[in-house]
Design an enzyme around this catalytic site. Structure first.
Site, PDB file in Angstrom:
ATOM      1  N   LEU A  27     -67.612   1.889  35.141  1.00  0.00           N
ATOM      2  CA  LEU A  27     -67.456   1.299  36.459  1.00  0.00           C
ATOM      3  C   LEU A  27     -68.536   0.243  36.632  1.00  0.00           C
ATOM      4  CD1 LEU A  27     -66.064   1.553  39.273  1.00  0.00           C
ATOM      5  CD2 LEU A  27     -67.818   3.227  39.850  1.00  0.00           C
ATOM      6  N   LYS A  29     -49.750  -9.155  19.221  1.00  0.00           N
ATOM      7  CA  LYS A  29     -50.151  -8.903  17.830  1.00  0.00           C
ATOM      8  C   LYS A  29     -50.863 -10.143  17.323  1.00  0.00           C
ATOM      9  CE  LYS A  29     -46.851  -5.388  16.836  1.00  0.00           C
ATOM     10  NZ  LYS A  29     -47.503  -4.236  16.253  1.00  0.00           N
ATOM     11  N   LYS A  55     -39.038   6.122  19.765  1.00  0.00           N
ATOM     12  CA  LYS A  55     -38.414   4.840  20.062  1.00  0.00           C
ATOM     13  C   LYS A  55     -38.151   4.045  18.778  1.00  0.00           C
ATOM     14  CE  LYS A  55     -42.387   1.866  20.744  1.00  0.00           C
ATOM     15  NZ  LYS A  55     -42.618   1.408  19.475  1.00  0.00           N
ATOM     16  N   ARG A  79     -61.068   2.569  28.859  1.00  0.00           N
ATOM     17  CA  ARG A  79     -60.810   2.061  27.502  1.00  0.00           C
ATOM     18  C   ARG A  79     -60.107   3.149  26.715  1.00  0.00           C
ATOM     19  NH1 ARG A  79     -65.784  -0.373  25.694  1.00  0.00           N
ATOM     20  NH2 ARG A  79     -66.368   1.522  24.606  1.00  0.00           N
ATOM     21  N   HIS A  91     -44.948   1.937  26.119  1.00  0.00           N
ATOM     22  CA  HIS A  91     -46.349   2.365  26.195  1.00  0.00           C
ATOM     23  C   HIS A  91     -47.033   1.893  27.495  1.00  0.00           C
ATOM     24  CE1 HIS A  91     -45.569   3.561  22.217  1.00  0.00           C
ATOM     25  NE2 HIS A  91     -45.977   2.493  21.555  1.00  0.00           N
ATOM     26  N   HIS A 125     -45.988   7.877  22.025  1.00  0.00           N
ATOM     27  CA  HIS A 125     -47.261   8.449  21.560  1.00  0.00           C
ATOM     28  C   HIS A 125     -48.448   8.032  22.425  1.00  0.00           C
ATOM     29  CE1 HIS A 125     -47.864   4.657  19.379  1.00  0.00           C
ATOM     30  NE2 HIS A 125     -49.114   5.010  19.160  1.00  0.00           N
ATOM     31  N   GLY A 149     -36.827  12.015   7.371  1.00  0.00           N
ATOM     32  CA  GLY A 149     -37.415  10.697   7.069  1.00  0.00           C
ATOM     33  C   GLY A 149     -38.828  10.925   6.549  1.00  0.00           C
ATOM     34  N   ALA A 150     -38.937  11.954   5.686  1.00  0.00           N
ATOM     35  CA  ALA A 150     -40.267  12.431   5.283  1.00  0.00           C
ATOM     36  C   ALA A 150     -41.049  11.447   4.431  1.00  0.00           C
ATOM     37  CB  ALA A 150     -40.120  13.743   4.524  1.00  0.00           C
TER      38      ALA A 150
HETATM   39  C1  BG6 Z   1     -46.029   1.511  17.992  1.00  0.00           C
HETATM   40  C2  BG6 Z   1     -45.537   0.115  17.809  1.00  0.00           C
HETATM   41  O1  BG6 Z   1     -45.259   2.189  18.940  1.00  0.00           O
HETATM   42  O2  BG6 Z   1     -47.376   1.485  18.426  1.00  0.00           O
HETATM   43  C3  BG6 Z   1     -46.405  -0.662  16.844  1.00  0.00           C
HETATM   44  O3  BG6 Z   1     -44.204   0.148  17.318  1.00  0.00           O
HETATM   45  C4  BG6 Z   1     -47.867  -0.585  17.253  1.00  0.00           C
HETATM   46  O4  BG6 Z   1     -46.005  -2.015  16.775  1.00  0.00           O
HETATM   47  C5  BG6 Z   1     -48.258   0.862  17.505  1.00  0.00           C
HETATM   48  O5  BG6 Z   1     -48.646  -1.120  16.196  1.00  0.00           O
HETATM   49  C6  BG6 Z   1     -49.665   0.942  18.099  1.00  0.00           C
HETATM   50  O6  BG6 Z   1     -50.066   2.278  18.162  1.00  0.00           O
HETATM   51  P1  BG6 Z   1     -51.605   2.662  18.148  1.00  0.00           P
HETATM   52  O7  BG6 Z   1     -51.625   4.100  18.434  1.00  0.00           O
HETATM   53  O8  BG6 Z   1     -52.097   2.294  16.781  1.00  0.00           O
HETATM   54  O9  BG6 Z   1     -52.250   1.815  19.197  1.00  0.00           O
END
Ligand code: BG6
Length: 489
Positions: free
Chosen positions: A385, A337, A149, A376, A241, A179, A12-13
């Site tokens: 803190l 979003k 995912k 953060r 996440h 990620h 999927g390059a």
């Molecule tokens: C992805 C989502 O896993 O993470 C996206 O599918 C989202 O919708 C993205 O925008 C956010 O990643 P990051 O690293 O930019 O916060």
């Protein structure tokens, strides 16, 4: 002894993720000297590109983090010379056999290890895994596959995907990427907890009032509506996440830093949690909005999204862990979003000081006096803190101050992108930051009943204007548990 080599095939390059994240991360690893001397990178896609065209495409997104541009450009050239393209169909064994031939030519005389990164839509995962494992796996070294995912839409489809993957691969060949686990401050969570005496003893219901996990983006689903509409924010952000962060945050001390020990603890936390209840969830969707002469689109203005879509682009939820450490502590998640700001944070609100001598100095709003720890994750990574102190002088007035570890002030070296860490770990066979199949099952078990109920009952999301703070329902949800959302700092 035979030298080893690693070949990385990005399937999927020509997709967005490959261009924006994977190739730049591979270049950064090469630059820092983390790729073996004889590595090879193949881009695999259906389009017909030459090696030169692939290099041209990749080079547009490579950046030099370091100031010595000349050296960096020379490095880029060296890197690009090791990148090749192979055009093929995703379900064609013959095309993967051709790839295998090309890989063998590059690997000659070395022990070949092969990594496949599947940067493709989920409906073709299995075809690619079948072809790659049967026709292009390493003849004598290891073969690993990174999948990203969505891992299904619910418990059933995810279970089915796992079963299919396991027909062709063993669990230790599968690297399920999330990620967020590769982000510096998420990785640092365990260090913060387990290496500082001042935190770990406080890490429980005895001292923590609530924990907030907040994800916010100030842009909509622009260009990704087609994918997003069949998943929605709960599957896109919360089930993976934010839940992964929660598991790391709340797990018991692992026996060691070994991947299996850490993942065992994460699974235990996930399995101690109550599946989400509809009453504890608020869903929203952004609507069009005009501000300062600019018009912002509604989610349903995206041509790839059905006009009557009920897919949430925002969700807030209260989750609970029914174990001795966390009984009764609300873990509040919020993800959206097209909100007014962008960032990701973990906020830990501590309880009141019992019998506080200085109670009167705080006025009526005692909540303002409680300590808060903020991690953060992005942007501008920091851990701070909030504490109380006396305002200097002869009187006795109290003030709120912040002990702040701001990464950009403390460290000059730029923080690597999450994909760099994760790709390196996959190459090195380190599984700590990847999701094991039982973790995935436990994560889906928490969200599947809710997702089904939302869909069956056709729950309409609360509309919120693009660029706003999101649905007010999120505040009522927090108030139900005596919580006030912290504002992203
Ligand atoms: C992805 C989502 O896993 O993470 C996206 O599918 C989202 O919708 C993205 O925008 C956010 O990643 P990051 O690293 O930019 O916060």
């Amino acid at each position: 002894q035979t030298e080893t080599t690693v070949s990385i095939t990005v399937v999927g390059a020509s997709g967005d993720l490959a261009k924006k994240k994977i190739f730049p991360a591979l270049f950064a690893l090469f630059y820092e000297g983390f790729l073996s001397e004889h590595f090879t990178i193949f881009g695999y896609a259906r389009s017909k590109l030459t090696d030169e065209e692939l290099r041209e495409m990749i080079s547009r997104t490579l950046t030099c983090r370091i100031d010595n541009r000349e050296n960096c450009e020379a490095k880029m050239d060296q890197f690009l010379q090791r990148c090749f393209f192979h055009s093929g169909q995703y379900g064609s064994e013959a095309d993967f056999m051709e790839l295998d031939k090309k890989l063998r030519e590059k690997e000659v005389g070395r022990l070949p290890n092969r990594l496949f990164y599947l940067s493709i839509p989920p409906n073709i995962f299995i075809d690619v895994v079948r072809c790659a494992s049967q026709s292009a796996s390493s003849p004598s070294g290891w073969t690993r596959i990174i999948v990203e995912k969505p891992f299904g839409r619910d418990s059933e489809s995810s279970g089915e995907l796992t079963r299919c993957l396991k027909q062709y691969l063993t669990e230790d060949q599968i690297f399920r990427i999330d990620h967020y686990l590769g982000k510096e401050l998420v990785e640092n969570l365990s260090v913060l907890r387990f290496s500082n005496l001042v935190f770990e003893p406080l890490w429980s219901r005895q001292y923590i009032r609530n924990v907030q996990l907040i994800f916010s983006e100030d842009f909509g689903t622009e260009g990704r509506g087609g994918y997003f509409d069949s998943y929605g924010i709960i599957r896109d952000i919360m089930q993976n996440h934010l839940l992964q962060i929660l598991a790391l945050f709340a797990m018991e001390t692992p026996v060691s830093l070994d991947a299996e020990d850490i993942r065992n603890e994460k699974v235990k936390v996930l399995r101690s949690m109550r599946p989400l209840q509809l009453d504890d969830v608020v869903v929203g969707q952004y609507k069009g909005h005009t501000k300062g002469g600019r018009t912002y689109p509604a989610y349903t203005d995206d041509p790839t999204v059905p006009k009557n879509s009920l897919t949430p682009t925002f969700a807030a939820a209260a989750l609970f862990i029914d174990n001795a450490r966390w009984d009764g502590v609300p873990f509040l998640m919020k993800a959206g979003k097209a909100l007014h700001n962008k960032g990701a944070e973990i906020r830990v609100q501590f309880r009141h000081v019992p019998g506080n001598l200085y109670k009167r100095s705080f006025g009526t709003d005692l909540e303002k006096s409680t300590n808060e720890l903020v991690i953060r994750v992005q942007p501008d990574e920091a851990i701070y803190l909030k504490i109380n102190n006396k305002i200097p002088g002869l009187g006795m007035r109290l003030d709120r101050s912040t002990l702040n570890l701001l990464y950009s002030s403390k460290y000059t070296k730029e923080i690597p992108d999450a994909y760099e860490r994760l790709l390196l770990d996959a190459i090195e066979g380190e599984r700590r930051l990847f999701i094991r199949s039982d973790e995935l099952d436990a994560a889906w078990a928490l969200f599947t009943p809710l997702l089904k109920e939302l869909e069956q009952k056709k729950i309409a999301p609360e509309l919120y204007p693009y660029g706003s703070r999101g649905p007010v329902g999120a505040h009522y949800l927090a108030a139900k548990y005596n919580v006030r959302w912290g504002d992203l700092s």
